[in-house]
Design a protein around this motif. Structure first.
Motif, PDB file in Angstrom:
ATOM      1  N   ASP A 173      -0.181  12.470  -3.846  1.00 44.40           N
ATOM      2  CA  ASP A 173       0.795  12.376  -2.651  1.00 44.40           C
ATOM      3  C   ASP A 173       1.601  11.840  -3.014  1.00 44.40           C
ATOM      4  O   ASP A 173       3.348  12.273  -2.560  1.00 44.40           O
ATOM      5  N   ARG A 174       1.139  10.576  -3.297  1.00 43.39           N
ATOM      6  CA  ARG A 174       2.521   9.203  -3.439  1.00 43.39           C
ATOM      7  C   ARG A 174       3.296   9.667  -4.028  1.00 43.39           C
ATOM      8  O   ARG A 174       4.659   9.411  -4.637  1.00 43.39           O
ATOM      9  N   SER A 175       2.732   9.863  -5.942  1.00 46.89           N
ATOM     10  CA  SER A 175       3.922  10.332  -6.370  1.00 46.89           C
ATOM     11  C   SER A 175       4.470  11.126  -6.442  1.00 46.89           C
ATOM     12  O   SER A 175       5.718  11.417  -6.985  1.00 46.89           O
ATOM     13  N   LEU A 176       3.974  12.345  -6.009  1.00 52.07           N
ATOM     14  CA  LEU A 176       4.992  13.440  -5.366  1.00 52.07           C
ATOM     15  C   LEU A 176       5.779  12.866  -4.319  1.00 52.07           C
ATOM     16  O   LEU A 176       7.571  12.978  -4.243  1.00 52.07           O
ATOM     17  N   ALA A 177       5.626  12.196  -3.734  1.00 48.98           N
ATOM     18  CA  ALA A 177       6.622  10.955  -2.166  1.00 48.98           C
ATOM     19  C   ALA A 177       7.457  10.627  -2.844  1.00 48.98           C
ATOM     20  O   ALA A 177       8.967  10.330  -2.375  1.00 48.98           O
ATOM     21  N   CYS A 178       7.800   9.657  -4.640  1.00 45.69           N
ATOM     22  CA  CYS A 178       8.980   9.557  -4.795  1.00 45.69           C
ATOM     23  C   CYS A 178       9.640   9.719  -5.595  1.00 45.69           C
ATOM     24  O   CYS A 178      10.104   9.692  -6.301  1.00 45.69           O
ATOM     25  N   THR A 229      -1.289  17.530  -1.447  1.00 45.29           N
ATOM     26  CA  THR A 229      -0.571  18.771  -0.791  1.00 45.29           C
ATOM     27  C   THR A 229       0.589  18.861  -1.721  1.00 45.29           C
ATOM     28  O   THR A 229       1.057  17.825  -2.228  1.00 45.29           O
ATOM     29  N   LEU A 230       0.778  20.108  -1.780  1.00 47.32           N
ATOM     30  CA  LEU A 230       1.789  20.495  -2.905  1.00 47.32           C
ATOM     31  C   LEU A 230       2.964  20.430  -2.612  1.00 47.32           C
ATOM     32  O   LEU A 230       4.464  21.439  -3.274  1.00 47.32           O
ATOM     33  N   ARG A 231       3.031  21.211  -0.972  1.00 51.85           N
ATOM     34  CA  ARG A 231       4.684  21.065  -0.352  1.00 51.85           C
ATOM     35  C   ARG A 231       5.754  20.979  -1.379  1.00 51.85           C
ATOM     36  O   ARG A 231       6.866  21.761  -1.168  1.00 51.85           O
ATOM     37  N   PRO A 232       5.699  19.118  -1.268  1.00 55.70           N
ATOM     38  CA  PRO A 232       7.035  18.809  -2.118  1.00 55.70           C
ATOM     39  C   PRO A 232       7.293  19.898  -3.545  1.00 55.70           C
ATOM     40  O   PRO A 232       8.454  19.501  -3.393  1.00 55.70           O
ATOM     41  N   VAL A 233       6.118  20.421  -4.102  1.00 49.86           N
ATOM     42  CA  VAL A 233       6.951  20.845  -5.845  1.00 49.86           C
ATOM     43  C   VAL A 233       7.952  21.662  -5.308  1.00 49.86           C
ATOM     44  O   VAL A 233       8.769  22.218  -5.998  1.00 49.86           O
ATOM     45  N   THR A 234       7.521  22.943  -3.794  1.00 50.87           N
ATOM     46  CA  THR A 234       8.573  23.744  -4.116  1.00 50.87           C
ATOM     47  C   THR A 234       9.823  23.700  -3.380  1.00 50.87           C
ATOM     48  O   THR A 234      10.868  23.875  -4.035  1.00 50.87           O
ATOM     49  N   LEU A 235       9.322  22.037  -2.362  1.00 48.37           N
ATOM     50  CA  LEU A 235      11.117  21.912  -1.551  1.00 48.37           C
ATOM     51  C   LEU A 235      11.619  21.352  -2.931  1.00 48.37           C
ATOM     52  O   LEU A 235      12.980  21.309  -2.599  1.00 48.37           O
ATOM     53  N   ARG A 236      11.261  20.644  -3.457  1.00 51.37           N
ATOM     54  CA  ARG A 236      11.923  20.039  -4.195  1.00 51.37           C
ATOM     55  C   ARG A 236      12.152  20.266  -5.903  1.00 51.37           C
ATOM     56  O   ARG A 236      12.779  20.084  -7.213  1.00 51.37           O
ATOM     57  N   ASN A 237      11.347  21.415  -6.404  1.00 54.55           N
ATOM     58  CA  ASN A 237      11.782  22.159  -7.037  1.00 54.55           C
ATOM     59  C   ASN A 237      10.541  21.481  -8.435  1.00 54.55           C
ATOM     60  O   ASN A 237      11.638  21.231  -9.643  1.00 54.55           O
ATOM     61  N   ALA A 250       0.661  -1.348  -0.141  1.00 54.95           N
ATOM     62  CA  ALA A 250      -0.531  -0.263   0.264  1.00 54.95           C
ATOM     63  C   ALA A 250       0.977   1.300   0.136  1.00 54.95           C
ATOM     64  O   ALA A 250       0.361   2.327  -0.673  1.00 54.95           O
ATOM     65  N   ASP A 251       1.913   0.736   0.524  1.00 59.09           N
ATOM     66  CA  ASP A 251       2.802   1.908   0.627  1.00 59.09           C
ATOM     67  C   ASP A 251       4.043   2.054  -0.801  1.00 59.09           C
ATOM     68  O   ASP A 251       5.155   1.955  -0.552  1.00 59.09           O
ATOM     69  N   TRP A 252       3.159   1.931  -1.249  1.00 54.91           N
ATOM     70  CA  TRP A 252       4.367   1.648  -2.839  1.00 54.91           C
ATOM     71  C   TRP A 252       5.414   2.902  -3.428  1.00 54.91           C
ATOM     72  O   TRP A 252       6.284   2.885  -3.739  1.00 54.91           O
ATOM     73  N   GLU A 253       5.209   3.987  -2.724  1.00 52.15           N
ATOM     74  CA  GLU A 253       6.201   4.909  -3.063  1.00 52.15           C
ATOM     75  C   GLU A 253       6.955   4.863  -2.424  1.00 52.15           C
ATOM     76  O   GLU A 253       8.591   5.409  -2.680  1.00 52.15           O
ATOM     77  N   LYS A 254       6.832   3.992  -0.934  1.00 51.08           N
ATOM     78  CA  LYS A 254       8.301   4.219  -0.232  1.00 51.08           C
ATOM     79  C   LYS A 254       9.091   2.501  -0.718  1.00 51.08           C
ATOM     80  O   LYS A 254      10.667   2.703  -1.887  1.00 51.08           O
ATOM     81  N   ARG A 255       8.343   1.219  -1.724  1.00 53.58           N
ATOM     82  CA  ARG A 255       8.816   0.842  -2.374  1.00 53.58           C
ATOM     83  C   ARG A 255       9.726   1.424  -3.745  1.00 53.58           C
ATOM     84  O   ARG A 255      10.601   0.752  -4.558  1.00 53.58           O
ATOM     85  N   VAL A 256       9.520   1.853  -3.972  1.00 60.58           N
ATOM     86  CA  VAL A 256       9.856   3.159  -5.651  1.00 60.58           C
ATOM     87  C   VAL A 256      11.211   3.449  -5.232  1.00 60.58           C
ATOM     88  O   VAL A 256      12.372   3.688  -5.754  1.00 60.58           O
ATOM     89  N   LEU A 257      11.179   4.465  -4.149  1.00 62.53           N
ATOM     90  CA  LEU A 257      12.438   5.061  -3.194  1.00 62.53           C
ATOM     91  C   LEU A 257      13.573   4.281  -3.170  1.00 62.53           C
ATOM     92  O   LEU A 257      14.522   4.532  -3.065  1.00 62.53           O
ATOM     93  N   GLU A 258      13.053   2.750  -2.137  1.00 59.42           N
ATOM     94  CA  GLU A 258      13.372   1.865  -1.926  1.00 59.42           C
ATOM     95  C   GLU A 258      14.332   1.551  -3.141  1.00 59.42           C
ATOM     96  O   GLU A 258      15.826   0.949  -3.176  1.00 59.42           O
TER      97      GLU A 258
END
Length: 379
Positions: free
Chosen positions: A286-291, A311-319, A258-266
Motif C-alpha cells: 500500500d505504501r509503495s503504491l502511494a509514493c 488496495t490496487l486502486r492506484p494501479v488503475t488510477l496512475r497506470n 511510520a508514514d515513510w511513503e509521505k517522506r518519499v513523496l516530499e
C-alpha cells in the motif's frame, strides 16, 4: 585431468536428473579412477535435518559425487545465504516435502574439478557459478524451474563438492573474488531482472528500494550504475549512512517515520518514484503504491512480513505496472556478473563465516543485523 566417461544421456536429461547424481556415486569407470576420483572418497556437507529451525542443521560425511553426461563436478569455494534459507530450514517455503539429507543454499561459486561426458566449453580449473534455478537458462519464467531449485527442491551449495549441469554454468569474471561472486546468484539476479529486464530503468529516474538486505543493496548498486536516483529505507540510521556511502541520494528511516511513503513523496517534490523494488510486499505494498509516479513500475519480490493486504486502486488510477519477480535465468546471471565486473562494482558482503560455523551464519541472518549479504567460506 581426464574427463569422466559414463553412459550417454541427453543434455536435457542431465539437467532434469540433477537430483539423481548421487546415484552415480556407487560406481566409476577406469577413466574416472585415473582422474583421481572414486566413489570411495568422502566429502563434508551440511544437511537440513528435521527442518525444525537452525538447530536442525547437521554436518555429515557423504560419498564423493561424480558427474554424469552433461554435468560438471565443482569444488566449492564459497556459498551464500538468502532470507528464504531461514524459511526452508524451519519447515516453510513451499509445500513439497524435503528429505532430511538435502544440502541447503542456492548461491555458490567454485572451481571445475571434473567434466562428465559430452561437456564442452569448460575446462578444469574454471571458476563458475549458476542461478539457483538450474534449468532456467534464458527466456520467460516457467513454473517448472521450481523442480530444480538449488537448496530447495534439490541439493544446494553447502558442501565440499557438488555436481551441476554444465548448461547452467557461467564463468566468474576475474574482477570478482569467490566471496563476492557467491553473493550474487539470487540477489543480484533478482535486482537486475527487476530493474533492467522488467522496469528498464532509465538514467534520471528515481528508484525506491525497501530495506538493506541483499536484493535491496544490489538494486541500489544497479540503479546507480544505470544513472538513476535512489531512495532506500531502513529502520537503522547507521545502515542508512552506509547506503549513502554507496550512492543513495534519499534515505528514510521507517521506524522514525511510520508514514515513510509521505517522506518519499516530499523528497521527490510530490512527483513520486518511477520504479519500486519492493522486497517486503504484503502490508508495505500500500505504501509503495502511494509514493509512485504515473506510469511507475513495481517489482514485487517477496512477502517477508507474511501479510497480504492492499488496495490496487492506484494501479488503475496512475497506470502502474505491477509484476511479481521470481529471480532470473542463467542469462541474467551472466549479464549482471559482466556488468559488475565492467564497472568495477563489488557486492556488499557484511560478514564471512567459515564452513564449520554455517549455523552461526544462519543466526546472524535471522538477527537482521546485516547489511547486504552473508557468505560462507569453504576455504
Amino acid at each position: 585431468m581426464s574427463d569422466i566417461t559414463v553412459s550417454r544421456r541427453s543434455a536435457l536429461g542431465a539437467i532434469a536428473g540433477l537430483g539423481a547424481s548421487a546415484a552415480l556415486a556407487g560406481s566409476t569407470t577406469a577413466q574416472g579412477k585415473s582422474a583421481g576420483l572414486t566413489s570411495m572418497q568422502r566429502i563434508e556437507a551440511w544437511e537440513l535435518g528435521e527442518r525444525k529451525g537452525i538447530a536442525s542443521l547437521r554436518r555429515a560425511s557423504r560419498p564423493q559425487p561424480l558427474p554424469g553426461p552433461g554435468q560438471v563436478l565443482i569444488t566449492v569455494r564459497a556459498s551464500a545465504l538468502n532470507n528464504r534459507d531461514l524459511a526452508i530450514v524451519s519447515g516453510g517455503y513451499g509445500v513439497r516435502p524435503r528429505p532430511a539429507t538435502m544440502i541447503p543454499l542456492g548461491d555458490g561459486v567454485g572451481v571445475v574439478t571434473a567434466l562428465g561426458a559430452d561437456v564442452t566449453g569448460f575446462n578444469i580449473g574454471d571458476r563458475v557459478s549458476c542461478p539457483h534455478f538450474v534449468n532456467w537458462l534464458d527466456g520467460r519464467y516457467d513454473p517448472r524451474v521450481l523442480e530444480q531449485d538449488l537448496g530447495s527442491s534439490t541439493d544446494g551449495w553447502l558442501a565440499d563438492r557438488v555436481v551441476r549441469p554444465a548448461a547452467s554454468l557461467v564463468r566468474v569474471p576475474d574482477e570478482l573474488s569467490d566471496v563476492e561472486a557467491a553473493a550474487m546468484p539470487a540477489a543480484a539476479v533478482t535486482a537486475w531482472f527487476t530493474l533492467q529486464q522488467f522496469a528498464q530503468v532509465q538514467a534520471g529516474e528515481t528508484v525506491l528500494t525497501l530495506g538493506t538486505g541483499g536484493v535491496s543493496v544490489m538494486a541500489l548498486q544497479i540503479a546507480r550504475m544505470a544513472g538513476a536516483r535512489v531512495v532506500i529505507t531502513s529502520s537503522s540510521d547507521a545502515k542508512l549512512e552506509r547506503m549513502r556511502a554507496l550512492g543513495a541520494q534519499i534515505t528514510v528511516n521507517y521506524r522514525t517515520h511510520a508514514d515513510w511513503e509521505k517522506r518519499v513523496l516530499e523528497a521527490t517534490d510530490g512527483r513520486g518514484v518511477g520504479v519500486v523494488v519492493d522486497t517486503v510486499g504484503g502490508s508495505s505494498l500500500d505504501r509503495s503504491l502511494a509514493c509512485t509516479a504515473p506510469n511507475a513500475r513495481i517489482g514485487l519480490i517477496g512477502a517477508l512480513d507474511g501479510a497480504i493486504s492492499t488496495t490496487l486502486r492506484p494501479v488503475t488510477l496512475r497506470n502502474l505496472l505491477l509484476r511479481g519477480i521470481t529471480s532470473g535465468s542463467r542469462r541474467t546471471l551472466e549479464d549482471v556478473l559482466r556488468a559488475f565486473a565492467a564497472n568495477n562494482i563489488k557486492p556488499l558482503v557484511d560478514r564471512v563465516f567459515p564452513f564449520a560455523e554455517a549455523p552461526a551464519a544462519y543466526e546472524f541472518l535471522k538477527s537482521g543485523g546485516h547489511v547486504g549479504k552473508i557468505v560462507i567460506s569453504h576455504a
